[in-house]
Structure formats: structure tokens, C-alpha cells
Scaffold this active site. Structure first.
Site, short mmCIF file in Angstrom:
data_model
loop_
_atom_site.label_atom_id
_atom_site.label_comp_id
_atom_site.label_asym_id
_atom_site.label_seq_id
_atom_site.Cartn_x
_atom_site.Cartn_y
_atom_site.Cartn_z
N LYS B 80 0.91 -1.00 0.07
CA LYS B 80 -0.03 -0.05 0.18
C LYS B 80 0.97 1.16 -0.05
O LYS B 80 1.71 1.27 0.67
CB LYS B 80 -0.98 -0.08 1.06
CG LYS B 80 -2.19 0.85 1.29
CD LYS B 80 -2.95 0.85 2.34
CE LYS B 80 -4.01 1.85 2.45
NZ LYS B 80 -5.15 1.93 3.67
N SER B 155 -9.91 2.13 2.67
CA SER B 155 -8.88 2.84 1.54
C SER B 155 -7.93 1.94 0.88
O SER B 155 -7.46 2.35 -0.11
CB SER B 155 -8.10 3.90 2.16
OG SER B 155 -7.42 2.98 3.34
N SER B 179 -10.16 -0.22 6.92
CA SER B 179 -9.34 -0.09 5.50
C SER B 179 -8.71 -1.59 4.89
O SER B 179 -8.21 -1.56 3.74
CB SER B 179 -8.66 1.01 5.27
OG SER B 179 -9.11 2.15 5.30
#
Lengths: 503, 497
Positions: B80, B155, B179
Site C-alpha cells: 500500500k 482505503s 481499510s
């Protein structure tokens, strides 16, 4: 508000008003590394060379508390007779400024590490005044902005600014007094004595060199006036970064006179920060606080609470050094000097230097004479603290020893000191380098004395007839002839001996 | 030859260790897959081809020298874009960090490298991890591999989409309010939010410091456990990192078993707003747990109904402070530096141009909530709610070993559907947020496809703090039973793209 503030005389101001002060002192700790990262705190390095992701506030970086910083804070708290928090947290103080990497300062807010203390300070006449301490808390310093291109070095008129983050994250302890009331006309003196006492305390604890001229200790003077008999405080002004003992006293004095003029004229004091000017001792308006700045404090979520174990706190308490005021009283008696003389030594930052010089073998009166005389004069002239002069207590002690051995007289000793300060090496090296040794060759000295007697028959007769005081003129002649390199005491003995007079 | 991109991480590591394929071949196969499908999916913001091949070669060299390889050596991973990577761009999905090349590795990045994991690149995300759909990325949305017109969750939508489209067998996410888990739920993958403090946050760009937690994402429970073990453990650079042994997650994942366990069903996580098909699959999962030998009981956590409100005060408050450092002075975007603007103006212009709408909304909310005069009513009250939620957890964990719930109330919604309705978007994290507020651990894993839309549904398992191993023990049992029932892993049913 301009530089040409109206002032009333100090006496008139005090006749009408009662000053109330609050002092906030920031002390940079002498830890090896910064408060929240492992970067060095060494002064004088290339700009931005002592930085890392954490003290630059790079995305993703996190703080880790410096344990030595916490220990120093607790020591300061204990020495100020404070309670030490069993549990406290850091808090974020949020505001934007380019020299603050994260745009929040990691500080403490409603949970300081130390609170509710006091410090007894000695005034010039020996009177003791107790200053109540509100709190001492831990925080980090900001970076340093240098504004380039303007006339004044201030941001106004500058074309650009340079940022150095070497200082960002250096540990600070902020020490805040409770309102100082009841000092009356002595308020400026109390302010100065408090800062002087605090500086001694910090040094005695070994947590910082507390050199004000280097910004290691910085004082904000908050002051307000109220008419005699009124309990409610007046509006205060906050004079920032007053960075010498003398300036602390002057700033307080100036603000008393300025406030009184404003109040007498029917005006109101604006709550504002003010800048102090060393040149004329005045203050000028800085930023007006129309509304209180909202720092949006909240507990720092990146750090865990600090919970000093009670046993550790007691261990630190037991290890505290003798308090400076107690130690000073002991030394004052040992040295046989007055309160006033001791206060002068304190204000000059000379006590530890004198002690070290004595420990290096010098007699107390000699050690005090050099540090409070010649060297104090030089430190004033150069605008540096005594301790910052390029001479060590060992070197001063060596000069004293050379004088005691008759190898130097006072005049030559001053030249040796001058040589050491000029970087010519140790006292012995200066003596050799400048050829300053006292003429101790009895033969050469005897010849010089004979010549002086022969050249001044009138004076010689007076001495022969018992007017011993006249010998001074002959001593002067010999000293002149030897270009000052004779031991005046020995010269005098020789003259009296040769003329058959009794000293 | 078998398709190297369809293997699990455990299989991949074994294949490399046995010399059946080199780490370089594995990396190249994934880079080829990315080249083939990521134009459609947009899981990656940055593909580090060179770095990945270099890391793979290093593993091959070590193997050639006869060195012992760790359990994930040579396994590719999608990271990420919130973790710093030395020399590789890190944007956090924001324009304000466009072009920033970090000078340092996050602790998690460092641990992955030390484990021989091959980092393929950085994955898309909602800007600063603020969102539940990845639509808030400044670099465009990511498609859900099950249906590219739908969101992959957020997210961490880039990480979940990379897994579901077989661009990587492992990925890293961060979970502030869901997330990791919600993207796992809507893509049919596995995601774990470890106990707060279990995985170092050093080098993970902060959104909400007291809630943020990095964690593993994978296609199987065992893979997640292997990754969990590689990244977890005390870090002296993160003061909030827990100084205790990592729970035995891999052992638990290898020994899935719920016999004799007490499992609580949180009754508040049902009702209005929950999609029928989600509840169908969830109830089947609960039934399965009973069949597998667990003692399932209903529990009540009344304070959970205040969790969303408390979260939307605490997270914005902390973010308003955490994001203050983006001031154009030291790194990233700078607007207005033309000699006519002051430093303050440059900061304001840069923040106006560099932050997206959701970030600005939260910075404003948080600034307001922390303001003097409002602090007690907002931030202060939210912290009290947080304490109540923690107590609810403590109380129910006195009687059960783990809790279960749907991970998110609905399956993947269409891109654009909730983009203009923040409240609707926030509801996606209804079931996941209480765990962040209390700091304990949770997992999402697939429990089937919703009958009405054929999209994945996630089962959330919640464990007490530092009992992360229970997630894996239960998760592995559920995964094994479902896979046996379906006849194959659920991702076999996803479109091949």
C-alpha cells in the site's frame, strides 16, 4: 505603540501601582541526543546536518522519548520543590510556522511532569524572596529561521528565509512561575535574582550549561500593574526572549514605567507580545493578541504516557546536589566576603569558576580577584559570559601560582592573562613567548637599584632620614628601568636595605 | 507449467525453495500479469520493476549459495502506498506528495525486504487512507476484479484488487476504521487488522495515529498468517509498539479448529442497512461454526451504536494535526513559489491545490472538534465513548473467545454511487470501526457470494487484544469448511480478466 513610548519615573509608577510578574524560562537540556530522536545536539554544525526523518517531520516518522530528558526534567522539578506527576502525557500544540517541521510542537499541556513548587532567591542585601513555581514541563525546540535581505534581520522586508532544523527537537524544559506578587519596587530585582538562581540551579544539577547568550536559557517576562489595594490583576504584556540577567531586570523596569504611563493617561494596556532591545533597554510591540491563539492541544497519540516509578524519583531526589543558595552561603563564609560581593559573583556567573580555580590550587582571594576583576571586565567588553572566555580555571590558578612564587607581578600577570585570552597558549607559554618573567637575578636587580639611588640623591636622603614612604618613587624608577619585569616587593626591600632604613 | 500467479504465497515459497521456479521467474510472471491486466484494474500507482527483479535475484543468489530461505523468500507483494520505501515514490494517494521520494524505509518495508519478500510496487488507496472505496485517490479509482464498474473497497482498494486479480499473492494494507477488512470483504480476499501496536507504524504515513494499524492481506488464511508473522513484533522506533512476543498466528492458521470455542454474534450488527444477501451468507457462516463444534451465543454491545460518531471526531481530530506538516516547506508539492507570495500563502495555496475534498472535509472537522470551547463536547466526549466501547468488548470477551459479524453491510457498490454522499460512504465501516477504537484484532474472510448480485461477502472475526492467533484458528477452520463445500477457493469464481 512605537519606540518613543511615554514613560513615567520608576518611583512615581511604584507610588501608584503594584507590579505583578510571571516569568517563563525555557532551558535547553544538555542531553547528547534530541528529545524524540537520536540526532546529535552539538552546537555549531553545518545547517541541517543533524537531522533525521523524525526531527524533520517527514511523513511516517515517529517520536521516541529521550529517557535522559525525562530524568533531567524530574531533577529540575525536584530541585524546585515540585510534585512529580505519577502519570503524565505529552500533548500536541498545533500552530503553523515554517521552522516547526510538523507544524505542531510536542509539549505538555494539562499534565506537566512537575508542578507546585517554589524557589527561594537571595536579593542583593541577602533578603530571601520565595518565588512560587506553577509547573515545569518537557517540550521540543523549533528549528531556526534566518531572514535574509531585510535591513533588520527580521522577517519584515526580508527577501527570503533560510531554515536550519539542527535545533528542531532539542529538549526544552519550560519553567513557569505563579504570579509574583508583593515584590513592589524590588520586582525587577526579584526577576533578575530568580533567573540567576535558576541558572545556578540548572548548572548545579548538571542538566544544562544554561548559557543565556547562546540561547540555552531564554526568559519571557510577563508583567502587569494594578493600583495599590486592588486584588484583580491588570492586563499583562509578554516581553519575549529576554536573554541576559541585566536585560531581565531592565525589561521589567521599563514595562513598569511604560504601563504606568499608559494607565496614568487613561489608556488601557493591550495584551501583546513585546520585543526587548538591548541597546536602550526599551520594549516595542510585537504581535497583538486580539484573540487568544488557539493551539488545539490534545494528548500526543504517538507517545505512551510517562509514569516515573516512585522509587526512581526518590533515588533522583536523594542524588540531588547541594542547593546553590545553601552552597553559596557556605562559600561566602569560607571566602569571608559580604552578601553583596557574593551576589555580584553569582550575577557574573563566576562562582563555579572561582571554586574550580581554588580547587586547582589558587588562594580564594586571588581566584576571586581575577575572575571578578580583569576577567569580568573582559567578559563585559566582549559581551560573552565568563565561562565562555577562552581561559580555564586551571590556567587562572597557574597565573596565581606564578605570582605567589614571585615569578610574575600583578602587571605581568595581567599581560599573561591577556596572552592566554589571545590564544597564545598556557600561562607558561605566554611567559616564555612574551619574555615576561620577573627580573629575579639579584645582581641585575641590585645594579638597577644602585642606579636609581644614584640618580635620585634627594629622595635617597629622605629615605635615609626615615621617610620610608618616599621609597615608592625609587621603586617606580626601578620598575621603569626593568620595563616592569621586576618584583616590586623585592625591589622595595633592596632599596630599604641599601639605604639602611626599616620597612 | 503451472501459472505462477495462481499459487498461494506458501506454495510460491515452497516452489522457489525446491528450485521448481526461480524467484526471478515468479517476479517476472507477476510483472507480466500486472502489465496485462492493471490497465483495467488500476491497482498499482507505481510498479517497481527494477527493484522487484533485483530483490528476486538476491533471493535466487542466496538459494544458489545454499543459504536457508525464510518462509516468504521470493514471494511477490503489493505494498500500500502509505508505507515509505527508500528511493521509491510514496504518495499516500495524494497530489500533495506527488514526486516525493522517501529517504528511508518504513520498519514494515525493512522487515519485508529482510524476509526476502519481493515488493512489486505501491498500490492505490483513498487519499491519506480516508475513504471506503478508493475513489478518493488523487490518481483515479481502482476497479473491483469481480466487476470493474464497482469499488474494490477502501482505503486499501489497490491492495485487495491486486490480490483478487492475481497480480500479487500478498499485499499490505492499513486499517484505521476498516481499510483492510472492508476491501477484503468486497473482493473475496482475506485481511487482518492486528492488535493495535502489533505491527510498527514507523514509516507508515499517519492518518489517525491512535487508530492506524498496518496488517496483512492475502488470498488464504495461512498466507495472511505468514505475512503477519513477518511484519509483526516490537519496534523501538514506534513507542506504541507492543513489547511482547507475537501471538502464534502461523501455528493457529495451520491448526484451524473451533471445537469447544465460544463464539459471540453481536446482535447490534444487523437490521436496517444490511443487505439481505449479506445476512444470508453471514447466517450460513454462523450455522457452519455451530456445525464445526463451536458454541455460538448472541451478545450485546450497546455502545457500538456510538462508534461511528466517535470515530468521525477522533480520526479527523488526529488527522488535522498529522496532516499539518504538509506545508510545502520541506517536501512534496509547492504552489505559488514565484516570489510574490509569503511562506504562509505558499502553504495555503499548496494545501488548497494538493488535498482532495474528503481530506479537506476531515481536516476542517478535526480542527473544529479540537478548538477551544468545543474540545470537551467533541474530542473529549468521543474519547469517553471509546472507553465505553472498550468496556463492552472486555465484558463480552469475558464470556466468549471471539465475536463474529458481517464485515461490511453490503457487497461492493458501483463506482460513483456514494461519492457525493459521505454519510452513506461512512456506513461501510459500521461493523469494523469498534475494533479500531478499542485497539483489538479482527479478520475478514470470504463467506460466499450474495445471491442477489453474485458478489463476495465477508465474515468478520474479532478477537481480544494480543489474541490475534484466535482469528487464524477460527478463520482457517471456516476457510477449510467453505472451500470443501464450494469445491474450490472463492476467487476461482471471479472473472479472469
Amino acid at each position: 505603540m512605537t519606540v518613543t513610548d511615554e514613560l513615567v519615573s520608576y518611583e512615581d509608577a511604584l507610588a501608584t501601582y503594584d507590579p505583578v510578574m510571571g516569568l517563563e524560562v525555557h532551558v535547553e537540556l544538555g542531553t547528547r541526543t534530541k528529545m524524540f530522536c537520536g540526532c546529535s545536539t552539538e552546537l555549531g554544525a553545518e545547517p541541517n546536518s543533524q537531522t533525521c526523518p523524525t526531527c524533520l517531520g517527514l511523513p511516517g516518522s515517529l517520536p521516541v522519548v529521550n529517557a535522559v530528558g525525562v530524568e533531567s526534567a524530574i531533577k529540575i522539578g525536584l530541585a524546585l520543590n515540585c510534585d512529580i506527576a505519577e502519570w503524565c502525557r505529552f500533548a500536541r500544540k498545533n500552530y503553523f510556522y515554517p521552522d516547526m517541521p510538523k507544524n505542531f510542537q510536542t509539549s505538555q499541556y494539562d499534565e506537566p511532569i512537575a508542578f507546585n513548587g517554589h524557589l527561594d532567591v537571595a536579593l542583593e542585601d541577602g533578603e530571601i524572596f520565595r518565588v512560587q513555581i506553577e509547573r515545569a514541563h518537557m517540550e521540543e525546540d523549533t528549528g531556526k529561521s534566518t531572514h535574509v535581505g531585510g535591513a533588520t534581520g527580521r522577517i519584515h522586508g526580508a527577501s527570503h528565509s533560510l531554515l536550519d532544523y539542527n535545533r528542531a527537537g532539542i529538549p526544552l524544559i519550560e519553567i513557569v512561575t505563579k504570579p509574583i506578587e508583593g515584590a513592589g519596587a524590588r520586582s525587577p530585582e526579584v526577576a533578575k535574582a530568580y533567573v540567576a538562581e535558576l541558572r545556578e540551579l540548572i548548572r548545579a544539577l548538571g542538566v544544562s550549561d544554561a548559557r543565556m547568550e547562546m540561547g540555552q536559557m531564554r526568559c519571557d517576562v510577563n508583567l502587569s500593574l494594578r493600583p495599590h489595594g486592588r486584588e484583580k490583576f491588570g492586563t499583562r504584556s509578554e516581553t519575549k526572549n529576554v536573554n541576559s540577567l541585566r536585560s531581565v531586570e531592565r525589561a521589567a523596569r521599563f514595562e513598569i514605567q511604560r504601563h504606568a504611563a499608559v494607565l496614568n493617561g487613561g489608556g488601557t494596556i493591550v495584551q501583546e507580545t513585546r520585543h526587548f532591545h538591548e541597546e536602550d533597554g526599551s520594549t516595542t510591540s510585537g504581535r497583538i493578541k486580539e484573540e487568544a491563539e488557539d493551539y488545539r492541544y490534545f494528548p500526543e497519540p504517538d507517545l505512551v504516557p510517562v509514569a516515573p516509578a516512585r522509587a526512581w524519583v526518590e533515588e533522583l531526589r536523594a542524588g540531588l546536589p547541594e542547593l546553590p543558595r545553601v552552597r553559596r552561603e557556605r562559600l561566602r563564609t569560607d571566602w569571608g566576603i559580604s552578601d553583596h560581593e557574593m551576589q555580584s559573583a553569582l550575577n557574573a556567573g563566576a562562582i563555579d569558576l572561582i571554586v574550580a580555580t581554588i580547587e586547582a590550587g589558587a588562594p580564594a582571594d586571588q581566584a576571586r580577584k581575577w575572575w571578578m576583576g580583569e576577567l569580568a571586565r573582559r567578559s563585559n567588553e566582549d559581551g560573552v559570559e565568563l565561562a565562555a572566555l577562552p581561559i580555564t580555571s586551571g590556567q587562572v590558578a597557574r597565573v596565581c601560582a606564578l605570582v605567589a612564587d614571585g615569578k610574575l607581578n600583578d602587571k605581568l600577570a595581567r599581560q599573561v592573562i591577556e596572552g592566554v585570552l589571545a590564544g597564545e597558549g598556557d600561562p607558561d607559554a605566554v611567559v616564555a613567548g612574551r619574555g615576561l618573567a620577573v627580573v629575579s637575578d639579584e645582581g641585575a636587580l641590585g645594579t638597577a637599584v644602585d642606579e636609581a639611588i644614584a640618580g635620585n640623591p634627594g629622595i635617597a636622603d629622605k629615605i635615609r632620614s626615615g621617610k620610608v614612604a618616599a621609597a615608592g618613587a625609587l621603586v617606580g624608577a626601578v620598575m621603569k628601568a626593568t620595563r616592569g619585569q621586576a618584583d616590586a616587593g623585592r625591589v622595595r626591600e633592596l632599596i630599604l636595605e641599601k639605604l639602611g632604613a626599616e620597612g | 507449467m503451472t501459472d505462477l500467479t495462481r499459487m498461494t504465497a506458501a506454495e510460491t515459497a515452497a516452489t522457489i525453495a525446491a528450485g521448481e521456479a526461480s524467484a526471478t521467474e515468479v517476479a517476472q510472471a507477476h510483472l507480466d500479469r500486472i502489465g496485462a491486466v492493471d490497465e483495467k484494474v488500476h491497482a498499482f500507482l507505481h510498479v517497481d520493476t527494477e527493484g522487484a527483479l533485483r530483490a528476486a535475484r538476491a533471493v535466487d543468489d542466496r538459494r544458489a549459495r545454499g543459504e536457508e530461505l525464510g518462509p516468504l523468500a521470493g514471494v511477490p507483494l503489493a505494498l500500500k502506498d502509505i508505507f515509505t520505501t527508500e528511493g521509491v515514490p510514496t504518495t499516500v494517494g495524494s497530489k500533495i506528495l506527488e514526486g516525493w521520494i522517501p529517504s528511508y524505509d518504513a520498519t514494515l518495508t525493512r522487515r519485508l525486504k529482510d524476509a526476502g519478500v519481493v515488493i512489486l510496487g505501491k498500490t492505490n488507496m483513498d487519499e491519506f487512507a480516508m475513504g471506503s472505496s478508493t475513489e478518493n485517490s488523487a490518481y483515479g479509482p481502482t476497479g473491483n476484479p469481480w466487476d470493474l464498474t464497482r469499488i474494490p473497497g477502501g482505503s486499501g482498494g489497490g491492495s485487495s484488487a491486486a490480490l483478487a486479480s492475481f497480480q500479487a499473492p500478498l499485499a499490505i494494507g492499513t486499517d484505521t476504521g476498516g481499510s483492510i477488512r472492508q476491501p477484503a470483504s468486497v473482493t473475496g480476499t482475506v485481511g487482518v487488522k492486528p492488535t493495535y501496536g502489533g505491527v510498527s507504524r514507523y514509516g507508515m504515513v499517519a492518518f489517525s495515529s491512535s487508530l492506524d494499524q498496518g496488517g496483512p492481506c492475502a488470498r488464504t488464511v495461512l498466507d495472511a498468517a505468514l505475512l503477519h508473522e513477518a511484519i509483526a513484533g516490537h519496534d523501538p522506533l514506534d513507542s506504541t509498539s507492543i513489547d511482547a512476543p507475537v501471538p502464534p498466528v502461523v501455528e493457529a492458521a495451520r491448526n484451524g479448529d473451533v471445537r469447544g470455542m465460544r463464539i459471540g454474534v453481536v446482535k447490534e450488527f444487523a437490521g436496517e442497512g444490511y443487505q439481505a444477501g449479506v445476512m444470508t451468507r453471514f447466517n450460513e457462516a454462523v450455522e457452519l461454526l455451530r456445525e464445526l463444534g463451536a458454541d455460538v451465543v448472541e451478545v450485546s454491545c450497546p455502545s457500538f451504536s456510538y462508534a461511528l460518531a466517535a470515530y468521525y471526531l477522533i480520526a479527523p481530530s488526529e488527522c488535522s494535526s498529522n496532516l499539518a506538516r504538509f506545508d510545502a516547506m520541506r517536501y512534496g508539492m509547492r504552489v505559488g513559489d514565484d516570489g510574490t507570495h509569503s511562506a504562509e500563502e505558499v502553504t495555503a495555496l499548496t494545501r488548497a491545490a494538493g488535498f482532495g475534498a474528503e481530506v479537506k472535509r476531515r481536516v476542517m472537522l478535526g480542527t473544529y472538534a479540537l478548538s477551544s470551547g468545543y474540545y470537551d463536547a467533541y474530542y473529549g466526549s468521543a474519547q469517553k465513548v471509546r472507553t465505553l466501547i472498550t468496556r463492552d468488548f472486555e465484558r463480552v470477551f469475558g464470556g466468549v473467545d471471539v465475536l463474529v459479524s458481517p464485515t461490511t453491510p453490503t457487497t461492493a457498490f458501483p463506482i460513483g454511487e456514494r461519492a457525493d454522499d459521505p454519510m452513506a460512504m461512512y456506513l461501510a465501516d459500521l461493523c469494523t470501526i469498534p475494533t479500531n477504537l478499542a485497539g483489538n484484532a479482527a479478520m475478514s474472510l470470504p463467506c460466499g457470494l450474495a445471491p442477489e448480485d453474485g458478489l463476495p461477502v465477508g465474515l468478520q472475526i474479532i478477537a481480544p487484544a494480543m489474541a490475534d492467533d484466535r482469528l487464524y484458528r477460527v478463520g482457517a477452520a471456516v476457510e477449510a469448511a467453505f472451500t470443501a463445500r464450494w469445491g474450490h477457493p472463492i476467487l476461482e469464481e471471479a472473472p479472469t480478466l
